[in-house]
Motif scaffolding. Sequence first.
Motif, short mmCIF file in Angstrom:
data_model
loop_
_atom_site.label_atom_id
_atom_site.label_comp_id
_atom_site.label_asym_id
_atom_site.label_seq_id
_atom_site.Cartn_x
_atom_site.Cartn_y
_atom_site.Cartn_z
N ARG A 198 -32.49 -48.61 12.53
CA ARG A 198 -33.49 -48.65 13.44
C ARG A 198 -34.12 -47.32 13.87
N PHE A 199 -33.40 -46.14 13.67
CA PHE A 199 -33.90 -45.04 14.04
C PHE A 199 -34.63 -44.07 13.20
N PHE A 200 -34.75 -44.59 12.02
CA PHE A 200 -35.15 -44.23 10.74
C PHE A 200 -36.22 -44.74 10.06
N PRO A 201 -37.20 -43.88 9.45
CA PRO A 201 -38.38 -44.72 8.90
C PRO A 201 -37.85 -45.64 7.87
N GLU A 202 -38.65 -46.77 7.85
CA GLU A 202 -38.45 -47.95 6.96
C GLU A 202 -38.00 -47.41 5.69
#
Length: 369
Positions: A198-202
């Motif tokens: 969730r902390f990274f771009p999709e």
Amino acid sequence: MFEKIKESKLMFWSFELLILATLVFVSTKIDFIFQPVGTFFSTLFAPVLIAGFLYYLLNPIVNLLTRLTKMKRIYGIAIVLLLLLGVLVWLVLAVIPSLVTQLASLAEKTPQFIQGMQEWLTELAKNPALQNIDIEAQIDKLDISYGSLIQKFLSGLSSSLGSIVGGVATTAMTVITVPFVLFYMLKDGKRLVPNIQRFFPEKRREQIVELLGDMNHTLSSYISGQAIECVFVATFTFIGYQIIGVEYAFLFGMVAGVTNLIPYLGPYLGLLPAVLVTVFNSPIKALLCCVVVLIVQQLDGNIIYPNVIGKSLKIHPLTIILVLMVAGNIAGLLGIFLGVPFYAICRTIVVFLIRVIRNDQTKKLETIK
């Protein structure tokens, strides 16, 4: 002004390095701000490290048990933790007393070993090639008498009594904390990857899952493989020493198993105590100890290591030696044990990043075409 700096790469990087140096300098002056953070991480380091080690040992067993019996994971964790408790009780009741007994016996006979070494050196001094060297005077300078050794040990013990009390308290807290950390690692470990995603771009989330999988595979292969190797080396070294009639075979076998955690240098460190105890009274037995270790290491290197670890680490022997030297110099004994897995994780991350960059460049070229 900043645009002009960016136009010149030399000026730009000089400016960046100056900012970095300034930040480092300022940080050294306000280290009291970072001290609580350092204390926080140092307090958690040992429990998390031990629990993580046990997690990689026990998680495959929990997965296998739940897959074969179709039971809930919580029950599988409970069964495995009970088995671990049983192993620990067996160690406390059977293994540790034997080690303590052999250690006490070895300490009691230390004066005999020292006397044997002194007699050996005295005989060596009679060699015509060494007539000009006063071996006995050199022995006296070393002051390796039993009384002096005991005196030095007691003085060191009294001066570090406070550290010993603190160490006992820290150990007690670690022993209490580790089971809880291990339980939640086994129970909720599968939730770690989604939470990190969730902390990274999709568009990068699948790549993050791949990276975490590579890191998990590297750690799992190394830790489980090292555990199997240590048990194998300890068991068969003990059996070999027992066959040739070495005193304290069980103790020296355990030492060989523990030092086997140190790549390449460990077997020689594990052999050293057995050789020192036997070489002055029975050189033939010391030679047989070397033969036992050679056979065990050949079996380990050709059968155990390729099958339990294989080439998953793919680290060159020279690289391992350099890593051990640097890690040992930085963090001492802990660095020697953790240097290789830490390097393997860092290398896994670097290799993954290079692969991602190359894939991105390939996609851009395909898009241009």
